[in-house]
Design an enzyme around this catalytic site. Structure first.
Site, PDB file in Angstrom:
ATOM      1  N   VAL A 499      65.358 -21.795 -29.185  1.00 13.97           N
ATOM      2  CA  VAL A 499      64.179 -22.080 -28.414  1.00 13.97           C
ATOM      3  C   VAL A 499      64.546 -23.726 -27.212  1.00 13.97           C
ATOM      4  O   VAL A 499      65.406 -23.874 -26.718  1.00 13.97           O
ATOM      5  CB  VAL A 499      63.369 -22.972 -29.008  1.00 13.97           C
ATOM      6  N   GLU A 500      63.519 -24.138 -26.130  1.00 11.42           N
ATOM      7  CA  GLU A 500      63.414 -24.746 -25.068  1.00 11.42           C
ATOM      8  C   GLU A 500      64.580 -23.987 -24.236  1.00 11.42           C
ATOM      9  O   GLU A 500      64.805 -25.484 -23.547  1.00 11.42           O
ATOM     10  CB  GLU A 500      63.393 -25.897 -25.787  1.00 11.42           C
ATOM     11  N   GLY A 501      64.247 -23.332 -24.178  1.00  5.56           N
ATOM     12  CA  GLY A 501      65.709 -22.923 -23.219  1.00  5.56           C
ATOM     13  C   GLY A 501      66.639 -22.709 -24.294  1.00  5.56           C
ATOM     14  O   GLY A 501      68.037 -23.379 -24.564  1.00  5.56           O
TER      15      GLY A 501
END
Length: 812
Positions: A499-501
């Site tokens: 997540v988050e990249g």
């Protein structure tokens, strides 16, 4: 001997003096007039003819007078670069991403000439008394209410848990006090997440998401005053539970590819409204949220706002009960029981003031997202990674001291020491990087490149640490149940990496791909000047870039030959030796980055294997700097020296691997053989580091198995129950008891060695020692009680058939 009227020996002496002088001028970054003055002095002393002096003066004037230089040199260079497309083009979305946040100490490390005074004096924060009280009181209370095994088997929190979270206003940690929130610092926010994660991962996720990228943060930074007054207090109290919807089936790490749309129109009353359509997935809390933050592309086909038809990415707040919203399904992320779900919206109509920031916020969503994602990467996921890693630190080290094989604690075996040392050293390093970065965020700096470094590396380290813990604890790690302290961290670990990249893209595209442009002192300025066709700005940037490249080359050479000793460094010897090597690393990195940019140009960002290796070196420079800052900030503690040295040596060993990988694979037209041959050989012979020694690893592994303040401090921030039969405390209590009886065991061992007591039978030696008067009845009881506690500590859970099947049904 004379040639052409000159003494031949004098010519070679002059050349030698000139080369040495040039190296030192370049090393110190001398300006063009200093170069000209030195060149004139050497030519004069060599007795050269007047025409050579005149030529030198002419060249110095040509290069040193900006107006002449622009007219005769850089304007033509600018045209050639533009025509050949040697510099990468920057789109508007890329520009916003590059300009989001600030450049912090990563700029120093990229420069090839780090300012260590700045690096060593940057904030290294601590919790204030109010924050510490919140952590030790309300947060502990919340942790004590949540049974990790029960949450995983029942797949939800109790109503009492939800009520307490709302009562504590823990969803409003980032909301300022004036709006009813807790107004905690980034340091305190992170500390809360670390503690919650150590007790229950889904609890940490549920708390951290509303305190990360979402409605509250966007409102604080970009909302109108009326929006803040309407929503912030209700978000802080938990009256409104928020979620933020960014990710879509076709837009994960590439947030700019979102397809969610909003179309401006006027209703029958003439009010401006937005018709929204979207399909989102992987949205945490979305199925229970009351207020949905939504990212979408806003269009204004009738140009109602007078800003054109395509306004770009926009963020808005949508109440979840708005007609047209479809919810009710759930994702199952690796079986981890936190609320994560897809949801859709079809012809959802909201007013114009739903846009965060009002009308001014139309089309400003991309900027908002880039700036807020940078802060989130530096707080939330690093905190969960550290929380999980510290649990493994305590559990694996206690298990290694308690569990025996072949008559010895397994922590005495070198095969166990090796992964134990990795766990200990990496936890020390991770906490250093986490706290160091939080200091910048609390100072109002959002270092976008550093937060990407932190998110990528700390989630990856957590994966390695959990895997090492699984190996050390063996059957105790794979048998799920209330006693197992690390299995759930193992199961959930890949989520933070995704997540988050996604980490693969964070490493190859963000850390160096964007970092090279953002942190390089001149590259981005050159590109912008070229885009703007500004010859003055380009001249300044281009000449600065040439000077930077020359200086980096000279520093790389001189620092490499002297292994960093040419640099003037202050501080204690334990620190100086590493700063010297990091100076050398920075110079070599800067020079090699120049070579790569010059040879590959705009194609560099597509060479992801190359940019990935650059990212690794860049990351380890930062992680080593953070570790150094921690060691100094905490008073150069002697007992921490093995952790500090292990972390620094490990970092330098990884840096060495990165350089070797680069040199073995870089392609430079006409010069690849030099890079892959002599340069690679030189780096292997004259290495930055080989990694930590076995002796260092042994020291750390043994320190980890000794209960006390030092071990507790390295793992500080973990939740420990007051009940010795629960979770980590079962292992901690056994380790403490085992330490307490060590002097008693030593007396018995001494009696055996002196033939006062027979060696066998081994299982009755303590009873026989008591009968022989070697130990007291109280000491025998203490030994027996400890044996019972340690046996209990290494037991694993088992279930009757009905209970086991009910667990299986609930988790699948």
């Amino acid at each position: 001997m004379e040639a052409f009227g000159y003494d031949f020996l004098t010519i070679w002496q002059s050349i030698g003096v000139g080369v040495v002088g040039a190296l030192f001028l370049a090393y110190f970054g001398a300006r063009i007039w200093a170069w000209g003055s030195v060149a004139l002095a050497i030519i004069f002393l060599a007795g050269a003819p007047l025409w050579s002096l005149a030529m030198t003066v002419l060249i110095a004037i040509l290069l040193g007078v900006p107006l002449l230089r622009r007219s005769l040199i850089t304007r033509h260079v600018m045209n050639i670069i533009d025509r050949l497309g040697l510099l990468p083009a920057i789109s508007d979305t890329e520009r916003v991403a590059l300009e989001a946040g600030e450049v912090w100490i990563e700029g120093e490390l990229f420069s090839g000439h780090p300012n260590w005074n700045r690096i060593r004096k940057a904030s290294y924060p601590q919790l204030n008394s109010e924050e510490q009280e919140f952590l030790d009181g309300p947060v502990d209370e919340l942790c004590s209410l949540v049974d990790d095994w029960k949450v995983w088997t029942e797949r939800e929190f109790s109503d009492e848990t939800w009520q307490l979270m709302r009562k504590l206003r823990i969803f409003g940690m980032i909301v300022p006090k004036q709006y009813g929130g807790l107004g905690l610092s980034a340091m305190a926010n992170s500390a809360v997440v670390v503690k919650l994660q150590s007790q229950n991962g889904p609890l940490a996720t549920t708390v951290m998401v509303p305190n990360s990228l979402g409605p509250a943060e966007l409102l604080i930074h970009y909302g109108t005053q009326s929006q803040r007054q309407k929503y912030l207090e209700r978000l802080a109290t938990g009256e409104l539970l928020p979620a933020f919807a960014l990710t879509e089936p076709g837009a994960g790490s590439d947030a700019g590819a979102i397809q969610a749309s909003g179309i401006l129109f006027k209703d029958a009353s003439g009010n401006v409204k937005i018709r929204l359509n979207w399909e989102k997935r992987y949205i945490t809390l979305s199925s229970v949220a009351d207020l949905l933050g939504l990212a979408f592309k806003l269009q204004d086909p009738d140009n109602i706002l007078g800003q054109g038809k395509d306004l770009g990415i926009t963020c808005a707040l949508v109440p979840s009960d708005t007609p047209g919203i479809k919810r009710g399904r759930r994702h199952d992320p690796l079986g981890v029981p936190f609320i994560n779900a897809p949801f859709e919206g079809h012809d959802v109509v909201v007013p114009l003031d739903a846009i965060i920031g009002g009308e001014k916020g139309a089309g400003a969503g991309w900027k908002m997202l880039m700036e807020c994602l940078g802060a989130g990467r530096g707080i939330s996921l690093p905190a969960t990674s550290v929380g999980s890693s510290k649990v493994v630190y305590l559990a694996a080290s206690a298990h290694a001291a308690i569990r025996q094989q072949f008559g010895l604690p397994i922590g005495k075996f070198e095969g166990i020491e090796e992964p134990l040392a990795r766990i200990g050293g990496m936890v020390y390093l991770m906490d250093a990087a986490r706290i160091y970065t939080l200091g910048a965020i609390d100072d109002g700096i959002v270092p976008s490149v550093v937060t990407a470094i932190l998110k990528y590396n700390l989630t990856e380290f957590s994966r390695k640490i959990v895997n090492d813990g699984m190996d050390i604890m063996g059957g105790n790690a794979i048998s799920c149940g209330p006693r197992n302290t690390i299995a759930h961290h193992f199961i959930s670990n890949p989520i933070g990496i995704t997540v988050e990249g996604a980490n693969i893209l964070t490493r190859t595209l963000m850390i160096f791909g964007q970092g090279a442009l953002r942190c390089h002192p001149w590259a981005y300025k050159e590109i912008m000047a070229l885009n703007e066709k500004d010859a003055v700005k380009f001249d300044r940037a281009f000449t600065g870039h040439i000077g930077h490249a020359v200086r980096s080359a000279a520093r790389c050479l001189l620092l490499g030959i002297t292994r960093g000793h040419i640099a003037m460094v202050t501080g204690p010897r334990s620190v100086r030796r590493y700063i010297r090597r990091l100076n050398w690393v920075s110079a070599s990195f800067a020079f090699l980055a120049e070579v790569a940019m010059a040879s590959l140009g705009g194609a560099l960002k597509r060479k992801e294997k190359i940019t990935g290796r650059f990212a690794d070196i860049f990351s380890w420079m930062f992680l080593a700097s953070a570790t150094l800052r921690r060691f100094e900030a905490e008073g150069l503690r002697k007992e921490d020296l093995p952790y500090f040295q292990w972390s620094m040596e490990y970092a330098l060993g990884e840096i060495q691997k990165g350089f070797e990988g680069l040199l073995a694979n870089m392609t430079i037209p006409g010069l690849s053989w030099i890079v892959r041959g002599p340069s690679l050989l030189w780096h292997r012979i004259n290495s930055f580091g080989r990694g930590p020694s076995d002796q260092l690893g042994h020291k750390i592994a043994q320190l980890m198995q000794i209960p006390g303040s030092h071990r507790s401090r390295i793992a500080s921030g973990v939740y420990l129950s007051h009940d010795n039969s629960c979770g980590l405390m079962r292992l901690e209590n056994a380790l403490s008891k085992l330490s307490d009886v060590r002097p008693i065991k030593a007396k018995v061992s001494k009696a055996i060695r002196s033939k006062q007591l027979d060696r066998k039978p081994k299982d009755t030696r303590f009873e026989r020692a008591h009968d022989a008067g070697i130990i007291t009845r109280e000491e025998l009881s203490q030994i027996q009680e400890t044996a019972k506690i340690t046996r209990e500590a290494i037991q694993v859970d088992d279930f009757d058939e009905e209970t086991y099947l009910s667990h299986h049904r609930s988790t699948h």
